[in-house]
Design an enzyme around this catalytic site. Structure first.
Site, short mmCIF file in Angstrom:
data_model
loop_
_atom_site.label_atom_id
_atom_site.label_comp_id
_atom_site.label_asym_id
_atom_site.label_seq_id
_atom_site.Cartn_x
_atom_site.Cartn_y
_atom_site.Cartn_z
N LYS A 2 -3.98 -8.26 -8.42
CA LYS A 2 -5.57 -8.60 -7.67
C LYS A 2 -6.62 -7.64 -8.25
O LYS A 2 -6.10 -6.45 -8.41
CB LYS A 2 -5.20 -8.33 -6.38
CG LYS A 2 -6.36 -8.53 -5.29
CD LYS A 2 -5.97 -8.27 -3.88
CE LYS A 2 -7.04 -8.55 -2.98
NZ LYS A 2 -6.77 -8.38 -1.66
N LYS A 18 0.77 -1.16 -0.13
CA LYS A 18 0.02 0.19 0.06
C LYS A 18 0.80 1.29 -0.01
O LYS A 18 0.64 2.32 -0.62
CB LYS A 18 -0.95 -0.06 1.19
CG LYS A 18 -2.27 -0.97 0.93
CD LYS A 18 -3.08 -0.78 2.03
CE LYS A 18 -4.58 -1.74 1.79
NZ LYS A 18 -5.55 -1.39 2.52
N LYS A 63 -10.53 -1.70 -7.18
CA LYS A 63 -11.51 -0.53 -7.75
C LYS A 63 -10.69 0.45 -8.55
O LYS A 63 -11.36 0.97 -9.20
CB LYS A 63 -12.33 0.02 -6.53
CG LYS A 63 -11.49 0.57 -5.46
CD LYS A 63 -12.38 1.07 -4.42
CE LYS A 63 -11.64 1.95 -3.37
NZ LYS A 63 -10.44 1.27 -2.47
#
Length: 327
Positions: free
Chosen positions: A195, A114, A198
């Site tokens: 993966k 992240k 959104k």
């Protein structure tokens, strides 16, 4: 006697198929199994680690509660609540921070991923995310936690902290066990090596996508060389991902699906899959629209669930403070 089970989802935008197959569908099945005291929460504090618009956050929370209910979660069967409405989550996380080695957190793979994805917003909350997650779990004496592939490392840290606490201060917390979801990771339709996310709307199927959008995304989904509809994640990652979706929504085993489409083209399989997805989520979309039309009802459900969650969490915090010698 039923075992306690807990899990949550962040309100950070529209839910997609990966969220559904990796979590929400499993939540409903666990609830309806009758084996667990289920606790499902809106992880709004966790969602603050990413960039967000304050004006949209409340709507995102209500949207997620509506998705919970539309998918089949029932406030009469499961405790449904909002994380930020239970102050004990933050309180216990602060306490846990003092017993969590810096090195343990710095090794967290999800933090590294992240941090790479949001280089302009590498915040402390992102770093200590697993500590808050540990607090979420152990406040409710959760014996089981449904997890996907990316949460195993976090849950293992929770288990480590529980052992450390219990050894130092006596038996306070229960060490949770993972319940692995059948679909641990769904991949992007445009890049089956990544993966589903959104942030890549073309490669992501949202639960409230209309039938035309679903058909278009599935038609454009990456497949592989050759014509055989066969599950082989290494050599045929594209078609394997689509087979995973088909299996996840129908509950059928992949070899059975392979046999059904043996000798048939990718085009025919994709059309069947798009039709399946559209039919599967049509009732979900209708029910969710009805729920969102009455936001005051969603707020009442959240407040009622959070009131019950506070009662449980405050009892646990009281025990922790007593063991620590705090007033």
């Amino acid at each position: 006697m039923k075992s306690n089970l807990l899990s949550g989802i962040q309100p950070s935008g529209r839910l997609h198929l990966g969220n559904y197959l990796g979590a929400l569908k499993n939540f409903v099945e666990l609830q309806n199994s009758g084996q667990y005291n289920c606790h499902f929460f809106v992880a709004d504090l966790h969602s603050l680690t990413e960039d967000f618009e304050p004006a949209q956050k409340k709507q995102q929370i209500l949207d997620l509660i509506a998705s919970f209910l539309a998918a089949g979660l029932d406030p009469k069967k499961s405790l449904i609540f909002v994380q930020s409405q239970v102050p004990a989550h933050s309180q216990l996380a602060v306490i846990l921070n003092n017993f969590t080695p810096f090195g343990e957190l710095s090794r967290m793979t999800q933090f590294k991923d992240k941090a790479e994805a949001q280089k302009e917003n590498i915040n402390v909350g992102l770093f200590t995310y697993p500590v808050l997650m540990a607090a979420d779990v152990i406040l409710y004496d959760a014996q089981f936690v449904p997890v996907g592939e990316d949460q195993f490392q976090h849950l293992e840290l929770t288990r480590t902290l529980v052992r450390k606490f219990n050894s130092k201060f006596g038996a306070i917390f229960i060490e949770p066990q993972p319940l692995q979801t059948k679909v641990t990771r769904l991949m992007s339709l445009t890049d089956p090596e990544k993966k589903m996310s959104k942030s890549d709307s073309a490669g992501c199927l949202f639960l409230d996508d209309e039938s035309e959008t679903i058909a278009g995304k599935i038609e454009a989904a990456v497949t592989d060389s050759g014509k055989e509809i066969k599950f082989d994640p290494e050599l045929k990652p594209g078609i394997s991902n689509l087979l995973t979706i088909y299996s996840g929504l129908t509950g059928r085993e992949i070899p059975e699906i392979e046999k059904e489409f043996e000798g048939k083209s990718y085009v025919r399989f994709k059309k069947a899959l798009a039709k399946l997805i559209t039919k599967h989520f049509a009732p979900f979309r209708r029910k969710k629209a009805r729920l969102l039309a009455k936001p005051e009802k969603l707020e009442k459900i959240a407040l009622r669930g959070s009131k019950l969650a506070n009662k449980i969490a405050n009892e646990k915090i009281k025990v922790v403070k007593e063991r620590f010698g705090l007033l």
